[in-house]
Design an enzyme around this catalytic site. Structure first.
Site, PDB file in Angstrom:
ATOM      1  N   ALA A 295       0.843  -1.199   0.000  1.00  0.00           N
ATOM      2  CA  ALA A 295       0.000   0.000   0.000  1.00  0.00           C
ATOM      3  C   ALA A 295       0.872   1.241   0.000  1.00  0.00           C
ATOM      4  O   ALA A 295       2.038   1.202   0.398  1.00  0.00           O
ATOM      5  CB  ALA A 295      -0.913   0.006   1.222  1.00  0.00           C
ATOM      6  N   ASP A 296       0.296   2.333  -0.438  1.00  0.00           N
ATOM      7  CA  ASP A 296       0.933   3.637  -0.338  1.00  0.00           C
ATOM      8  C   ASP A 296      -0.170   4.678  -0.178  1.00  0.00           C
ATOM      9  O   ASP A 296      -1.284   4.489  -0.654  1.00  0.00           O
ATOM     10  CB  ASP A 296       1.786   3.951  -1.558  1.00  0.00           C
ATOM     11  CG  ASP A 296       2.948   4.868  -1.207  1.00  0.00           C
ATOM     12  OD1 ASP A 296       2.735   5.841  -0.447  1.00  0.00           O
ATOM     13  OD2 ASP A 296       4.060   4.628  -1.684  1.00  0.00           O
ATOM     14  N   THR A 297       0.173   5.754   0.518  1.00  0.00           N
ATOM     15  CA  THR A 297      -0.813   6.781   0.854  1.00  0.00           C
ATOM     16  C   THR A 297      -0.255   8.158   0.542  1.00  0.00           C
ATOM     17  O   THR A 297       0.931   8.405   0.741  1.00  0.00           O
ATOM     18  CB  THR A 297      -1.164   6.698   2.359  1.00  0.00           C
ATOM     19  OG1 THR A 297      -1.696   5.403   2.628  1.00  0.00           O
ATOM     20  CG2 THR A 297      -2.172   7.753   2.769  1.00  0.00           C
TER      21      THR A 297
ATOM     22  N   GLY B  67      -3.680   3.612  -1.892  1.00  0.00           N
ATOM     23  CA  GLY B  67      -3.765   2.588  -2.932  1.00  0.00           C
ATOM     24  C   GLY B  67      -3.268   1.271  -2.373  1.00  0.00           C
ATOM     25  O   GLY B  67      -2.313   1.240  -1.589  1.00  0.00           O
TER      26      GLY B  67
END
Length: 142
Positions: A43-45, A85
């Site tokens: 994930a990445d934010t 994501g």
């Protein structure tokens, strides 16, 4: 593995964080020996501050305490969107799914003292056992 950071213009944070999550997932999948039946989640934010002349693109990790203070100051008393994501890969079947989710967040107005205190807290989080919270990951935002 060579990191090719996707670019993002205002209005596409969902596609951007999905691309970053995919990059991270692919990097681990291609470089780490995983069990045959593993499920790999990445994930990445990013934080998106709408209608900001100072920060027209998703906010990345700050390069300095001063940059962190500028970001916190820009968020103070305003609404912004936090977009994450995610990619989930089933290593047994090779199937994967990528998606993103956004949440609207509102900061209460912060005083300069609170902003400086937050910056000191960030500085105190630096520890040899952990990655520097101000350090940029290979898939960074410029």
């Amino acid at each position: 593995m060579t990191w090719r950071t996707p670019s993002c213009e205002t209005g596409c944070p969902g596609a951007y964080v999905e691309a970053l999550a995919r990059l991270k997932n692919d990097a681990v999948f291609s470089s780490v020996v995983l069990p045959e039946d593993a499920v790999l989640v990445s994930a990445d934010t990013v934080v998106v501050l709408p209608d900001s002349e100072d920060f027209p693109h998703p906010l990345g990790k700050p390069k300095s305490v001063e940059a962190a203070e500028a970001m916190i100051r820009a968020l103070s008393g305003r609404r912004h969107e936090v977009v994450t994501g995610v990619m989930i890969r089933d290593t047994a079947s090779g199937e994967s799914v990528v998606f993103h989710e956004g949440t609207e967040v509102e900061f209460r107005p912060l005083s300069e003292a609170e902003i400086r205190e937050t910056s000191r807290d960030v500085e105190m989080c630096r520890d040899v056992r952990y990655r520097d919270p101000l350090e940029r990951v290979p898939a960074d935002v410029d």
